[in-house]
Design a protein around this motif. Structure first.
Motif, PDB file in Angstrom:
ATOM      1  N   GLY A 104     -12.947  -0.704   1.838  1.00  0.00           N
ATOM      2  CA  GLY A 104     -12.353  -0.044   0.677  1.00  0.00           C
ATOM      3  C   GLY A 104     -11.475   1.129   1.081  1.00  0.00           C
ATOM      4  N   SER A 105     -11.909   1.872   2.072  1.00  0.00           N
ATOM      5  CA  SER A 105     -11.118   2.981   2.595  1.00  0.00           C
ATOM      6  C   SER A 105      -9.826   2.468   3.227  1.00  0.00           C
ATOM      7  CB  SER A 105     -11.950   3.760   3.617  1.00  0.00           C
ATOM      8  OG  SER A 105     -11.285   4.902   4.046  1.00  0.00           O
ATOM      9  N   ALA A 106      -9.920   1.351   3.936  1.00  0.00           N
ATOM     10  CA  ALA A 106      -8.738   0.752   4.567  1.00  0.00           C
ATOM     11  C   ALA A 106      -7.757   0.243   3.515  1.00  0.00           C
ATOM     12  CB  ALA A 106      -9.158  -0.387   5.497  1.00  0.00           C
ATOM     13  N   VAL A 107      -8.259  -0.299   2.431  1.00  0.00           N
ATOM     14  CA  VAL A 107      -7.396  -0.789   1.356  1.00  0.00           C
ATOM     15  C   VAL A 107      -6.606   0.359   0.737  1.00  0.00           C
ATOM     16  CG1 VAL A 107      -7.466  -1.736  -0.989  1.00  0.00           C
ATOM     17  CG2 VAL A 107      -8.703  -2.869   0.851  1.00  0.00           C
ATOM     18  N   LYS A 108      -7.241   1.513   0.571  1.00  0.00           N
ATOM     19  CA  LYS A 108      -6.527   2.685   0.042  1.00  0.00           C
ATOM     20  C   LYS A 108      -5.368   3.068   0.962  1.00  0.00           C
ATOM     21  CE  LYS A 108     -10.495   4.677  -2.308  1.00  0.00           C
ATOM     22  NZ  LYS A 108     -11.478   5.765  -2.291  1.00  0.00           N
TER      23      LYS A 108
ATOM     24  N   ALA B 239      -3.803   1.000   3.055  1.00  0.00           N
ATOM     25  CA  ALA B 239      -2.820  -0.088   3.030  1.00  0.00           C
ATOM     26  C   ALA B 239      -1.910  -0.002   1.814  1.00  0.00           C
ATOM     27  CB  ALA B 239      -3.523  -1.435   3.087  1.00  0.00           C
ATOM     28  N   ALA B 240      -2.377   0.619   0.756  1.00  0.00           N
ATOM     29  CA  ALA B 240      -1.542   0.783  -0.434  1.00  0.00           C
ATOM     30  C   ALA B 240      -0.310   1.628  -0.152  1.00  0.00           C
ATOM     31  CB  ALA B 240      -2.362   1.387  -1.570  1.00  0.00           C
ATOM     32  N   MET B 241      -0.313   2.367   0.947  1.00  0.00           N
ATOM     33  CA  MET B 241       0.847   3.190   1.316  1.00  0.00           C
ATOM     34  C   MET B 241       2.033   2.335   1.775  1.00  0.00           C
ATOM     35  SD  MET B 241      -0.845   6.341   3.314  1.00  0.00           S
ATOM     36  CE  MET B 241      -2.251   7.184   2.680  1.00  0.00           C
ATOM     37  N   ALA B 242       1.806   1.061   1.977  1.00  0.00           N
ATOM     38  CA  ALA B 242       2.891   0.161   2.384  1.00  0.00           C
ATOM     39  C   ALA B 242       3.705  -0.287   1.177  1.00  0.00           C
ATOM     40  CB  ALA B 242       2.316  -1.055   3.106  1.00  0.00           C
ATOM     41  N   TRP B 243       3.527   0.356   0.064  1.00  0.00           N
ATOM     42  CA  TRP B 243       4.173   0.001  -1.192  1.00  0.00           C
ATOM     43  C   TRP B 243       5.674  -0.144  -1.008  1.00  0.00           C
ATOM     44  CZ3 TRP B 243       0.968   0.300  -5.675  1.00  0.00           C
ATOM     45  CH2 TRP B 243       1.593  -0.030  -6.874  1.00  0.00           C
TER      46      TRP B 243
ATOM     47  N   ASN C 187       6.511  -8.177   2.519  1.00  0.00           N
ATOM     48  CA  ASN C 187       5.781  -7.016   1.990  1.00  0.00           C
ATOM     49  C   ASN C 187       4.279  -7.154   2.213  1.00  0.00           C
ATOM     50  OD1 ASN C 187       7.977  -5.458   1.048  1.00  0.00           O
ATOM     51  ND2 ASN C 187       8.135  -6.731  -0.776  1.00  0.00           N
ATOM     52  N   CYS C 188       3.755  -8.365   2.086  1.00  0.00           N
ATOM     53  CA  CYS C 188       2.328  -8.587   2.365  1.00  0.00           C
ATOM     54  C   CYS C 188       2.032  -8.334   3.844  1.00  0.00           C
ATOM     55  CB  CYS C 188       1.919 -10.003   1.974  1.00  0.00           C
ATOM     56  SG  CYS C 188       1.799 -10.252   0.193  1.00  0.00           S
ATOM     57  N   GLY C 189       2.975  -8.719   4.705  1.00  0.00           N
ATOM     58  CA  GLY C 189       2.820  -8.450   6.136  1.00  0.00           C
ATOM     59  C   GLY C 189       2.745  -6.963   6.430  1.00  0.00           C
ATOM     60  N   ALA C 190       3.536  -6.173   5.718  1.00  0.00           N
ATOM     61  CA  ALA C 190       3.485  -4.718   5.899  1.00  0.00           C
ATOM     62  C   ALA C 190       2.123  -4.170   5.468  1.00  0.00           C
ATOM     63  CB  ALA C 190       4.606  -4.048   5.106  1.00  0.00           C
ATOM     64  N   ALA C 191       1.622  -4.648   4.338  1.00  0.00           N
ATOM     65  CA  ALA C 191       0.304  -4.202   3.877  1.00  0.00           C
ATOM     66  C   ALA C 191      -0.775  -4.610   4.870  1.00  0.00           C
ATOM     67  CB  ALA C 191       0.009  -4.787   2.492  1.00  0.00           C
ATOM     68  N   LEU C 192      -0.669  -5.826   5.410  1.00  0.00           N
ATOM     69  CA  LEU C 192      -1.633  -6.294   6.405  1.00  0.00           C
ATOM     70  C   LEU C 192      -1.595  -5.416   7.651  1.00  0.00           C
ATOM     71  CD1 LEU C 192      -3.686  -8.352   7.468  1.00  0.00           C
ATOM     72  CD2 LEU C 192      -1.748  -9.773   8.183  1.00  0.00           C
ATOM     73  N   GLN C 193      -0.403  -5.048   8.083  1.00  0.00           N
ATOM     74  CA  GLN C 193      -0.285  -4.199   9.271  1.00  0.00           C
ATOM     75  C   GLN C 193      -0.927  -2.826   9.048  1.00  0.00           C
ATOM     76  OE1 GLN C 193       0.605  -5.251  12.142  1.00  0.00           O
ATOM     77  NE2 GLN C 193       0.574  -3.321  13.223  1.00  0.00           N
ATOM     78  N   TYR C 194      -0.697  -2.235   7.892  1.00  0.00           N
ATOM     79  CA  TYR C 194      -1.319  -0.947   7.573  1.00  0.00           C
ATOM     80  C   TYR C 194      -2.841  -1.080   7.602  1.00  0.00           C
ATOM     81  CZ  TYR C 194       2.710   1.871   6.093  1.00  0.00           C
ATOM     82  OH  TYR C 194       3.850   2.622   6.055  1.00  0.00           O
ATOM     83  N   LEU C 195      -3.350  -2.152   6.997  1.00  0.00           N
ATOM     84  CA  LEU C 195      -4.795  -2.367   6.956  1.00  0.00           C
ATOM     85  C   LEU C 195      -5.372  -2.515   8.358  1.00  0.00           C
ATOM     86  CD1 LEU C 195      -6.989  -2.876   4.675  1.00  0.00           C
ATOM     87  CD2 LEU C 195      -6.714  -5.270   5.244  1.00  0.00           C
TER      88      LEU C 195
ATOM     89  N   LEU D 153      -8.064   0.038  10.318  1.00  0.00           N
ATOM     90  CA  LEU D 153      -9.362  -0.435  10.813  1.00  0.00           C
ATOM     91  C   LEU D 153      -9.454  -0.317  12.330  1.00  0.00           C
ATOM     92  CD1 LEU D 153      -9.831  -3.557   8.523  1.00  0.00           C
ATOM     93  CD2 LEU D 153     -11.123  -1.409   8.435  1.00  0.00           C
ATOM     94  N   LYS D 154      -8.369  -0.592  13.023  1.00  0.00           N
ATOM     95  CA  LYS D 154      -8.379  -0.477  14.484  1.00  0.00           C
ATOM     96  C   LYS D 154      -8.561   0.978  14.906  1.00  0.00           C
ATOM     97  CE  LYS D 154      -5.947  -2.002  18.573  1.00  0.00           C
ATOM     98  NZ  LYS D 154      -4.870  -2.839  19.092  1.00  0.00           N
ATOM     99  N   HIS D 155      -7.892   1.887  14.212  1.00  0.00           N
ATOM    100  CA  HIS D 155      -8.030   3.317  14.507  1.00  0.00           C
ATOM    101  C   HIS D 155      -9.485   3.764  14.378  1.00  0.00           C
ATOM    102  CE1 HIS D 155      -7.152   7.600  14.618  1.00  0.00           C
ATOM    103  NE2 HIS D 155      -7.852   7.723  13.503  1.00  0.00           N
ATOM    104  N   HIS D 156     -10.182   3.203  13.404  1.00  0.00           N
ATOM    105  CA  HIS D 156     -11.579   3.579  13.171  1.00  0.00           C
ATOM    106  C   HIS D 156     -12.567   2.638  13.850  1.00  0.00           C
ATOM    107  CE1 HIS D 156     -10.758   6.918  10.534  1.00  0.00           C
ATOM    108  NE2 HIS D 156      -9.817   6.190   9.968  1.00  0.00           N
ATOM    109  N   ARG D 157     -12.070   1.818  14.759  1.00  0.00           N
ATOM    110  CA  ARG D 157     -12.885   0.921  15.581  1.00  0.00           C
ATOM    111  C   ARG D 157     -13.765  -0.021  14.769  1.00  0.00           C
ATOM    112  NH1 ARG D 157     -13.127   2.382  21.139  1.00  0.00           N
ATOM    113  NH2 ARG D 157     -11.893   4.241  21.479  1.00  0.00           N
ATOM    114  N   CYS D 158     -13.196  -0.539  13.696  1.00  0.00           N
ATOM    115  CA  CYS D 158     -13.974  -1.513  12.921  1.00  0.00           C
ATOM    116  C   CYS D 158     -13.113  -2.700  12.485  1.00  0.00           C
ATOM    117  CB  CYS D 158     -14.663  -0.850  11.733  1.00  0.00           C
ATOM    118  SG  CYS D 158     -13.585  -0.016  10.595  1.00  0.00           S
ATOM    119  N   LEU D 159     -12.105  -3.007  13.289  1.00  0.00           N
ATOM    120  CA  LEU D 159     -11.302  -4.193  13.022  1.00  0.00           C
ATOM    121  C   LEU D 159     -11.977  -5.396  13.653  1.00  0.00           C
ATOM    122  CD1 LEU D 159      -8.743  -5.634  12.018  1.00  0.00           C
ATOM    123  CD2 LEU D 159      -7.645  -5.000  14.171  1.00  0.00           C
TER     124      LEU D 159
END
Length: 128
Positions: free
Chosen positions: A25-29, A31-35, A75-83, A87-93
């Protein structure tokens, strides 16, 4: 406050000891920045207990100039990249499945939460 601070999420806001669902849920928030620029979000996220699904949304107005949905896919690819970056930054991808169900073309990706070294083990196996 600088403009860049609007595009960052402080590490203190990540639920380190939270459930997979809370972390996703935190990652989804984030990823919304890829708007995209046109103020219409061409995707939605469906969060489950241990994965999140990225789903393309149809926009009738774009059918005329983008009949194959190429812009939506980008655009979906951009959102996926943000997500993934979050998750990778927080070691949970964990595992990422692209187009996991071919009979549902709107389902662009399924992103699984990882952790406990799962991501690091995947990286080591691809390097050797």
């Amino acid at each position: 406050m600088s403009a860049i601070s609007n595009w960052t999420v402080p590490d203190t806001e990540f639920p380190v000891n939270g459930t997979c669902r809370q972390k996703l849920g935190s990652a989804v928030k984030f990823a919304a920045m890829a708007w995209p620029n046109d103020r219409w979000q061409p995707w939605e996220f469906r969060t489950e207990d241990d994965f999140v699904e990225l789903i393309a949304r149809e926009r009738p107005q774009t059918a005329k100039f983008d009949p194959e949905g190429r812009e939506t896919t980008i655009n979906c690819g951009a959102a996926l990249q943000y997500l993934k970056l979050f998750l990778k930054h927080h070691r949970c991808l964990g595992r990422v499945e692209l187009f996991p169900e071919l009979d549902d073309p709107a389902l662009m990706a399924r992103i699984h939460a990882g952790g406990n070294g799962e991501r690091d083990a995947d990286r080591k196996s691809t390097r050797s």
